[in-house]
Scaffold this motif. Structure first.
Motif, PDB file in Angstrom:
ATOM      1  N   THR A 198      84.085  56.793  12.745  1.00  0.00           N
ATOM      2  CA  THR A 198      84.936  57.645  11.905  1.00  0.00           C
ATOM      3  C   THR A 198      85.198  57.011  10.534  1.00  0.00           C
ATOM      4  O   THR A 198      85.827  57.631   9.676  1.00  0.00           O
ATOM      5  CB  THR A 198      86.298  57.896  12.593  1.00  0.00           C
ATOM      6  OG1 THR A 198      86.826  56.618  12.996  1.00  0.00           O
ATOM      7  CG2 THR A 198      86.157  58.792  13.805  1.00  0.00           C
TER       8      THR A 198
ATOM      9  N   HIS B 248      84.041  54.814   6.847  1.00  0.00           N
ATOM     10  CA  HIS B 248      83.123  55.097   5.735  1.00  0.00           C
ATOM     11  C   HIS B 248      81.684  54.679   6.048  1.00  0.00           C
ATOM     12  O   HIS B 248      80.748  55.445   5.870  1.00  0.00           O
ATOM     13  CB  HIS B 248      83.589  54.361   4.475  1.00  0.00           C
ATOM     14  CG  HIS B 248      84.903  54.832   3.956  1.00  0.00           C
ATOM     15  ND1 HIS B 248      86.098  54.270   4.320  1.00  0.00           N
ATOM     16  CD2 HIS B 248      85.200  55.822   3.093  1.00  0.00           C
ATOM     17  CE1 HIS B 248      87.085  54.884   3.711  1.00  0.00           C
ATOM     18  NE2 HIS B 248      86.575  55.841   2.956  1.00  0.00           N
ATOM     19  N   LEU B 249      81.525  53.423   6.495  1.00  0.00           N
ATOM     20  CA  LEU B 249      80.165  52.916   6.722  1.00  0.00           C
ATOM     21  C   LEU B 249      79.512  53.621   7.910  1.00  0.00           C
ATOM     22  O   LEU B 249      78.328  53.985   7.860  1.00  0.00           O
ATOM     23  CB  LEU B 249      80.222  51.397   6.969  1.00  0.00           C
ATOM     24  CG  LEU B 249      78.884  50.691   7.092  1.00  0.00           C
ATOM     25  CD1 LEU B 249      78.109  50.743   5.774  1.00  0.00           C
ATOM     26  CD2 LEU B 249      79.076  49.235   7.511  1.00  0.00           C
TER      27      LEU B 249
ATOM     28  N   ARG C 194      88.089  55.862  18.483  1.00  0.00           N
ATOM     29  CA  ARG C 194      89.299  55.569  19.270  1.00  0.00           C
ATOM     30  C   ARG C 194      90.246  56.749  19.252  1.00  0.00           C
ATOM     31  O   ARG C 194      91.143  56.850  20.085  1.00  0.00           O
ATOM     32  CB  ARG C 194      89.990  54.313  18.768  1.00  0.00           C
ATOM     33  CG  ARG C 194      90.441  54.375  17.333  1.00  0.00           C
ATOM     34  CD  ARG C 194      91.229  53.157  16.958  1.00  0.00           C
ATOM     35  NE  ARG C 194      91.339  53.015  15.516  1.00  0.00           N
ATOM     36  CZ  ARG C 194      92.029  52.083  14.918  1.00  0.00           C
ATOM     37  NH1 ARG C 194      92.668  51.188  15.641  1.00  0.00           N
ATOM     38  NH2 ARG C 194      92.085  52.022  13.611  1.00  0.00           N
TER      39      ARG C 194
ATOM     40  N   TYR D 127      88.405  48.948  20.464  1.00  0.00           N
ATOM     41  CA  TYR D 127      88.002  47.550  20.465  1.00  0.00           C
ATOM     42  C   TYR D 127      88.987  46.681  21.268  1.00  0.00           C
ATOM     43  O   TYR D 127      88.615  45.613  21.741  1.00  0.00           O
ATOM     44  CB  TYR D 127      87.945  46.995  19.031  1.00  0.00           C
ATOM     45  CG  TYR D 127      86.895  47.593  18.114  1.00  0.00           C
ATOM     46  CD1 TYR D 127      85.832  48.338  18.608  1.00  0.00           C
ATOM     47  CD2 TYR D 127      86.962  47.386  16.738  1.00  0.00           C
ATOM     48  CE1 TYR D 127      84.869  48.865  17.756  1.00  0.00           C
ATOM     49  CE2 TYR D 127      85.999  47.906  15.873  1.00  0.00           C
ATOM     50  CZ  TYR D 127      84.967  48.645  16.381  1.00  0.00           C
ATOM     51  OH  TYR D 127      84.018  49.151  15.525  1.00  0.00           O
TER      52      TYR D 127
ATOM     53  N   SER E  42      82.219  45.829  12.188  1.00  0.00           N
ATOM     54  CA  SER E  42      83.322  44.888  12.372  1.00  0.00           C
ATOM     55  C   SER E  42      84.673  45.598  12.334  1.00  0.00           C
ATOM     56  O   SER E  42      84.844  46.607  11.651  1.00  0.00           O
ATOM     57  CB  SER E  42      83.263  43.807  11.284  1.00  0.00           C
ATOM     58  OG  SER E  42      83.169  44.414  10.010  1.00  0.00           O
TER      59      SER E  42
ATOM     60  N   TYR F 130      81.847  45.132  -0.999  1.00  0.00           N
ATOM     61  CA  TYR F 130      81.558  46.501  -1.429  1.00  0.00           C
ATOM     62  C   TYR F 130      81.955  46.706  -2.902  1.00  0.00           C
ATOM     63  O   TYR F 130      83.061  46.307  -3.305  1.00  0.00           O
ATOM     64  CB  TYR F 130      82.396  47.519  -0.650  1.00  0.00           C
ATOM     65  CG  TYR F 130      82.201  47.611   0.841  1.00  0.00           C
ATOM     66  CD1 TYR F 130      81.044  47.173   1.477  1.00  0.00           C
ATOM     67  CD2 TYR F 130      83.203  48.186   1.629  1.00  0.00           C
ATOM     68  CE1 TYR F 130      80.901  47.293   2.852  1.00  0.00           C
ATOM     69  CE2 TYR F 130      83.058  48.316   3.009  1.00  0.00           C
ATOM     70  CZ  TYR F 130      81.913  47.858   3.619  1.00  0.00           C
ATOM     71  OH  TYR F 130      81.772  47.985   4.963  1.00  0.00           O
TER      72      TYR F 130
ATOM     73  N   ARG G 146      78.519  50.729  -0.871  1.00  0.00           N
ATOM     74  CA  ARG G 146      78.585  50.853   0.599  1.00  0.00           C
ATOM     75  C   ARG G 146      77.556  51.868   1.099  1.00  0.00           C
ATOM     76  O   ARG G 146      77.002  51.734   2.186  1.00  0.00           O
ATOM     77  CB  ARG G 146      80.017  51.259   0.990  1.00  0.00           C
ATOM     78  CG  ARG G 146      80.242  51.387   2.477  1.00  0.00           C
ATOM     79  CD  ARG G 146      81.725  51.508   2.811  1.00  0.00           C
ATOM     80  NE  ARG G 146      82.379  52.449   1.945  1.00  0.00           N
ATOM     81  CZ  ARG G 146      83.694  52.475   1.687  1.00  0.00           C
ATOM     82  NH1 ARG G 146      84.483  51.603   2.253  1.00  0.00           N
ATOM     83  NH2 ARG G 146      84.208  53.362   0.869  1.00  0.00           N
TER      84      ARG G 146
HETATM   85  N1  LIG Z   1      82.069  44.099   2.814  1.00  0.00           N
HETATM   86  C1  LIG Z   1      83.206  44.591   2.340  1.00  0.00           C
HETATM   87  O1  LIG Z   1      83.510  44.558   1.133  1.00  0.00           O
HETATM   88  C2  LIG Z   1      84.191  45.225   3.284  1.00  0.00           C
HETATM   89  C3  LIG Z   1      85.300  45.873   2.768  1.00  0.00           C
HETATM   90  C4  LIG Z   1      86.183  46.478   3.664  1.00  0.00           C
HETATM   91  C5  LIG Z   1      85.943  46.403   5.022  1.00  0.00           C
HETATM   92  N2  LIG Z   1      84.852  45.744   5.496  1.00  0.00           N
HETATM   93  C6  LIG Z   1      84.543  45.619   6.944  1.00  0.00           C
HETATM   94  O2  LIG Z   1      83.485  46.542   7.205  1.00  0.00           O
HETATM   95  C7  LIG Z   1      83.907  47.462   8.232  1.00  0.00           C
HETATM   96  C8  LIG Z   1      83.333  48.827   7.903  1.00  0.00           C
HETATM   97  O3  LIG Z   1      83.759  49.242   6.618  1.00  0.00           O
HETATM   98  P1  LIG Z   1      84.314  50.694   6.383  1.00  0.00           P
HETATM   99  O4  LIG Z   1      84.463  50.849   4.924  1.00  0.00           O
HETATM  100  O5  LIG Z   1      83.539  51.694   7.154  1.00  0.00           O
HETATM  101  O6  LIG Z   1      85.780  50.576   7.036  1.00  0.00           O
HETATM  102  P2  LIG Z   1      86.723  51.779   7.491  1.00  0.00           P
HETATM  103  O7  LIG Z   1      86.411  53.008   6.729  1.00  0.00           O
HETATM  104  O8  LIG Z   1      88.108  51.242   7.453  1.00  0.00           O
HETATM  105  O9  LIG Z   1      86.294  52.042   9.010  1.00  0.00           O
HETATM  106  C9  LIG Z   1      86.657  51.187  10.055  1.00  0.00           C
HETATM  107  C10 LIG Z   1      86.278  51.866  11.341  1.00  0.00           C
HETATM  108  O10 LIG Z   1      86.618  51.003  12.430  1.00  0.00           O
HETATM  109  C11 LIG Z   1      87.351  51.774  13.388  1.00  0.00           C
HETATM  110  N3  LIG Z   1      88.238  50.928  14.147  1.00  0.00           N
HETATM  111  C12 LIG Z   1      89.203  50.118  13.654  1.00  0.00           C
HETATM  112  N4  LIG Z   1      89.864  49.548  14.668  1.00  0.00           N
HETATM  113  C13 LIG Z   1      89.309  50.015  15.795  1.00  0.00           C
HETATM  114  C14 LIG Z   1      89.588  49.814  17.164  1.00  0.00           C
HETATM  115  N5  LIG Z   1      90.589  49.009  17.585  1.00  0.00           N
HETATM  116  N6  LIG Z   1      88.805  50.432  18.085  1.00  0.00           N
HETATM  117  C15 LIG Z   1      87.803  51.269  17.688  1.00  0.00           C
HETATM  118  N7  LIG Z   1      87.516  51.517  16.398  1.00  0.00           N
HETATM  119  C16 LIG Z   1      88.268  50.895  15.470  1.00  0.00           C
HETATM  120  C17 LIG Z   1      88.116  52.766  12.557  1.00  0.00           C
HETATM  121  O11 LIG Z   1      88.601  53.821  13.387  1.00  0.00           O
HETATM  122  P3  LIG Z   1      89.792  54.812  12.858  1.00  0.00           P
HETATM  123  O12 LIG Z   1      89.110  55.855  11.999  1.00  0.00           O
HETATM  124  O13 LIG Z   1      90.347  55.352  14.107  1.00  0.00           O
HETATM  125  O14 LIG Z   1      90.753  53.970  12.083  1.00  0.00           O
HETATM  126  C18 LIG Z   1      87.032  53.195  11.591  1.00  0.00           C
HETATM  127  O15 LIG Z   1      86.148  54.107  12.208  1.00  0.00           O
HETATM  128  C19 LIG Z   1      85.442  47.395   8.233  1.00  0.00           C
HETATM  129  O16 LIG Z   1      85.942  47.700   9.520  1.00  0.00           O
HETATM  130  C20 LIG Z   1      85.703  45.961   7.844  1.00  0.00           C
HETATM  131  O17 LIG Z   1      85.608  45.095   8.981  1.00  0.00           O
HETATM  132  C21 LIG Z   1      83.961  45.176   4.654  1.00  0.00           C
END
Ligand SMILES: NC(=O)c1ccc[n+]([C@@H]2O[C@H](COP(=O)([O-])OP(=O)(O)OC[C@H]3O[C@@H](n4cnc5c(N)ncnc54)[C@H](OP(=O)(O)O)[C@@H]3O)[C@@H](O)[C@H]2O)c1
Length: 287
Positions: A8, A10-11, A34, A54, A74, A145, A176
């Motif tokens: 759900t 962004h990535l 979740r 998780y 992650s 990102y 991203r």
């Molecule tokens: N490289 C970078 O600059 C950067 C920046 C920010 C984050 N990150 C890392 O990269 C990951 C992916 O980035 P993103 O932009 O897609 O982040 P995001 O939009 O915040 O998405 C995080 C995802 O993880 C899910 N999640 C969080 N806790 C969970 C749990 N306990 N059980 C199951 N699912 C869970 C969230 O579910 P919900 O929709 O229910 O919340 C959401 O689907 C992040 O989670 C973070 O670890 C990297």
């Protein structure tokens, strides 16, 4: 089946769209969520939505049964990240997952002493957990990102200029969306088991560079001031930013200043089969 965790987010969402765009059948893609109320679009696309958290080990073992490739995104929960990641890796092992593709993070310092140790240490520990699990793996060492930049630049950067304590540090800010496309390419082709990829832009950008890009795009003179961490904290506090965010922003600024996200080489062009989105194009789209 390929199972996407964080489906759900962004990535995850973008990676799923790239998988579908490559002709992978929706019935062959699982989406771990979740909160099912956020999964309406995923269900409409025909994906198999599987509930799992998780923090809930049995739910993960159940969700991972029959999964060939696990796209392990992650956790964004800084307090419980290592516990979450242990659950994911152990559940993948118990459920018999064949291949884990993990979204790691690029970094310069491996010994946990960097200004972003709170993120780097869990990342390094997770890579080790995956290596120790005996499951085939691919590590995607994602860049910082480009999408985080608007938070660092502030809402009114085109009028106020940039005020951020990153000095002359450079980072390989990467779209991203590009990382999602590269992830989908890894998930749909062979030859990646045991590999570790640095997924970053081909150019490292300082905030002087960003000010110059924004100046060009806006036809204005966008300044860049790098204050001390204390001056920056004071300014954020005056703007009403909650205290919890001060150390977060300062840590990232200090890490950029120290070159933690500056990368000399990248595998992203090879995995994308094209040049990554430049920061200029990215910022043009945002602003
Ligand atoms: N490289 C970078 O600059 C950067 C920046 C920010 C984050 N990150 C890392 O990269 C990951 C992916 O980035 P993103 O932009 O897609 O982040 P995001 O939009 O915040 O998405 C995080 C995802 O993880 C899910 N999640 C969080 N806790 C969970 C749990 N306990 N059980 C199951 N699912 C869970 C969230 O579910 P919900 O929709 O229910 O919340 C959401 O689907 C992040 O989670 C973070 O670890 C990297």
């Amino acid at each position: 089946m390929i199972l996407i965790t964080g489906a759900t987010g962004h990535l995850g969402t973008a990676t799923i769209d790239f998988l579908l765009g490559k002709g992978i059948l929706a019935s062959q893609i699982g989406a771990l969520v979740r909160d099912e109320s956020k999964a309406t679009l995923l269900k409409e696309k025909g994906l198999k939505v599987i509930k799992g958290d998780y923090g809930d080990y049995p739910s993960l073992v159940n969700a991972f049964k029959g999964v060939e490739k696990l796209f392990f995104i992650s956790s964004n929960d800084h307090l419980h990240r290592v516990a979450h990641h242990k659950n994911i890796v152990n559940a993948a092992k118990e459920a018999g997952v064949d291949h884990i593709v993990y979204t790691s993070l690029t970094r310069k310092t491996e010994n946990g002493s960097s200004p972003i140790a709170m993120i780097a240490i869990p990342t390094i520990e997770t890579e080790q957990l995956i290596r120790d699990s005996g499951i085939s793996f691919t590590l995607l060492k994602n860049a910082l990102y480009a999408d985080v930049l608007p938070a660092f630049l502030g809402l009114d950067v085109l009028n106020n200029g940039i005020y951020f304590p990153a000095g002359n540090g450079k980072a390989s800010f990467t779209s991203r969306h590009d990382l999602a496309e590269a992830s989908a390419n890894v998930l749909t082709t062979n030859g990646h088991k045991g590999n570790s990829y640095v997924l970053t832009n081909t150019v490292n950008y300082s905030f002087h560079d960003i000010a110059a890009i924004l100046s060009r795009l806006s036809n204005k003179n966008i300044s860049y001031i790098s204050p001390t961490a204390e001056q920056y904290s004071q300014a954020l506090t005056q703007m009403g930013v909650p205290e919890a965010y001060l150390s977060y922003f300062n840590s990232f600024a200090a890490a950029i200043k120290a070159g933690e996200f500056k990368t000399p080489t990248t595998d992203l062009p090879v995995l994308l089969k094209r040049v990554p989105t430049t920061l200029e194009t990215f910022l043009q789209q945002v602003y």
